[in-house]
Write an enzyme that holds these catalytic residues in place. Structure first.
Site, PDB file in Angstrom:
ATOM      1  N   CYS A   1      33.103  36.233  35.458  1.00 34.76           N
ATOM      2  CA  CYS A   1      33.703  37.382  34.758  1.00 34.76           C
ATOM      3  C   CYS A   1      35.185  37.526  35.129  1.00 34.76           C
ATOM      4  O   CYS A   1      35.507  37.774  36.288  1.00 34.76           O
ATOM      5  CB  CYS A   1      32.902  38.623  35.142  1.00 34.76           C
ATOM      6  SG  CYS A   1      33.672  40.196  34.770  1.00 34.76           S
TER       7      CYS A   1
ATOM      8  N   CYS B   1      36.184  40.899  36.559  1.00 27.10           N
ATOM      9  CA  CYS B   1      35.629  41.009  37.918  1.00 27.10           C
ATOM     10  C   CYS B   1      36.559  40.333  38.916  1.00 27.10           C
ATOM     11  O   CYS B   1      36.783  40.848  40.017  1.00 27.10           O
ATOM     12  CB  CYS B   1      34.247  40.367  37.991  1.00 27.10           C
ATOM     13  SG  CYS B   1      33.011  41.131  36.920  1.00 27.10           S
TER      14      CYS B   1
END
Length: 100
Positions: free
Chosen positions: A24, A27
Site C-alpha cells: 500500500c 501506508c
C-alpha cells in the site's frame, strides 16, 4: 513491559495502531510520519504497526476496511480512528488529548 497486542491496547498509555500492508503506497507514506510523531511524543504513547495481510483476524475485529487505518486505544477502548494518511501535527494533537 507489555508484550501482546491486547496488553498494549489495555494500557493507560495511549497506543496508536497503524493498520497497513506492505503493498500500500499511502501506508508507506505513513512510516516517516509515525517516526516523527514517536520522536516528539516519546513515552507518552505507544505506536505499533499491524500488517493486515499477516493479521487478518485483528483487522477484522476492528472492522478495518481500508488502509492505512489509524486507531488510538487507551484502557482497551477506541478513543479515535481515521482511515487514510494523517499528518504528524494532527496525530500529535490527538495523542496529547489522551496522554496520561
Amino acid at each position: 513491559m507489555a508484550t501482546s497486542f491486547s496488553e498494549l491496547i489495555k494500557s493507560p498509555t495511549p497506543t496508536l495502531v497503524d493498520f497497513y500492508a506492505d503493498w500500500c503506497g499511502p501506508c508507506r507514506a505513513m512510516k516517516p510520519i509515525l517516526e516523527q510523531v514517536k520522536d516528539s511524543v516519546g513515552d507518552n504513547a505507544n505506536i505499533i504497526k499491524i500488517d493486515v495481510d499477516k493479521n487478518p483476524k485483528v483487522a477484522a475485529a476492528y472492522q478495518v476496511q481500508s488502509i492505512p487505518t489509524l486507531i488510538l486505544f487507551q484502557n482497551g477502548q477506541v478513543k479515535w480512528r481515521q482511515a487514510g494518511v494523517v499528518q504528524a501535527a494532527q496525530l500529535k494533537q490527538i495523542i496529547q488529548r489522551f496522554k496520561s
